[in-house]
Design an enzyme around this catalytic site. Structure first.
Site, short mmCIF file in Angstrom:
data_model
loop_
_atom_site.label_atom_id
_atom_site.label_comp_id
_atom_site.label_asym_id
_atom_site.label_seq_id
_atom_site.Cartn_x
_atom_site.Cartn_y
_atom_site.Cartn_z
N CYS A 218 41.44 38.39 40.68
CA CYS A 218 41.02 37.80 39.41
C CYS A 218 39.59 37.25 39.57
O CYS A 218 39.23 36.73 40.62
CB CYS A 218 41.96 36.67 39.02
SG CYS A 218 43.66 37.22 38.70
N CYS A 221 38.71 33.71 41.10
CA CYS A 221 39.07 33.46 42.50
C CYS A 221 38.55 34.54 43.44
O CYS A 221 39.04 34.67 44.57
CB CYS A 221 40.58 33.33 42.64
SG CYS A 221 41.30 32.03 41.62
N CYS A 244 48.24 36.03 47.30
CA CYS A 244 48.67 35.52 46.00
C CYS A 244 50.16 35.19 46.00
O CYS A 244 50.63 34.41 45.17
CB CYS A 244 48.38 36.55 44.90
SG CYS A 244 49.28 38.10 45.07
#
Length: 248
Positions: A218, A221, A244
């Protein structure tokens, strides 16, 4: 293990429509894991298609389309699951769109239960900064687990060369959290093998890979990585976080 023809692979996809019990799936892993450890990636995918039929899918984060390309060659029309977190780079969404329109796969785009705006309203804005683990859980881990409910096995693009945490990733393993067989056809591939496959087959690559983002997640991040640094050092930079939660 000999290669399947396109017709034979397609036929196998429709041959297994009933789900197996966790005990049956673990038994499959115990028998196939060692046998397929050194098998070519195409043979591993062929085995999964033959074993699980329509209850097998491929997942892709769209850093590149190597796994989708491999699976599409073996079993045209195979399900490729892409998780749109709501925080993807435009380039990642563009790569997914290109895969859908240029490869012989059935791209299934899934999303979290809440939009980013709905999540902000419940948890406050920029949850990814305050509690990245919860943000990943809500936008990645839970949606993927829910989307895999109709499958017995799923394939990932995990490679042992990517990070020390993935050194022991088995080619055929048991994902206890999801209750699924986890297949990693290119787990043994080196960076050079991936690059060679991309070059030989003209495989789609996310443009960000060539702009300093060897590992893409994403946008909030993910940051650029300097030459020579760990390819995943740009993920959650500055935080005590390397995954994640999908693969842990």
């Amino acid at each position: 293990m000999t290669a399947f023809t396109t017709t034979r692979a397609a036929a196998y996809r429709g041959s297994h429509t009933e789900g197996r019990s966790p005990e049956e799936l673990r038994e499959i892993v115990s028998h196939a894991g060692a046998e397929l450890e050194l098998a070519p990636a195409e043979d591993i995918i062929e085995w999964a298609v033959a074993t699980f039929g329509e209850r097998f899918c491929v997942t892709s984060s769209m850093g590149d389309a190597v796994l989708a390309h491999l699976a599409g060659k073996v079993a045209p029309g195979i399900d490729v699951v892409f998780l749109d977190t709501g925080y993807h780079f435009t380039e990642t969404l563009g790569t997914a769109d290109a895969v859908q329109h240029t490869m012989n796969v059935n791209l299934i785009t899934i999303t979290p239960r809440q939009t980013v705006e709905e999540q902000d309203a419940e948890h406050g804005p920029e949850l990814f900064r305050r509690d990245p683990d919860l943000c990943c859980k809500l936008r990645k881990v839970q949606p993927l687990a829910e989307s895999l409910a109709g499958y017995d096995a799923w394939a990932t693009g995990l490679r042992r060369a990517e990070t020390h945490n993935r050194v022991i990733a088995p080619v055929i393993g048991w994902d206890a959290k999801k209750g699924k067989v986890k297949v990693s056809p290119i787990a043994r591939w080196s960076d050079e093998q991936v690059e060679q496959y991309i070059a030989d087959n003209g495989v789609l690559v996310n443009p960000l890979v060539h702009d300093g983002y060897p590992s893409i997640g994403c946008w909030p991040c993910t940051s650029r990585v300097a030459p020579g640094e760990d390819p995943r050092s740009g993920r959650w930079a500055g935080l005590n976080k390397t995954e994640c939660g999908i693969h842990t």
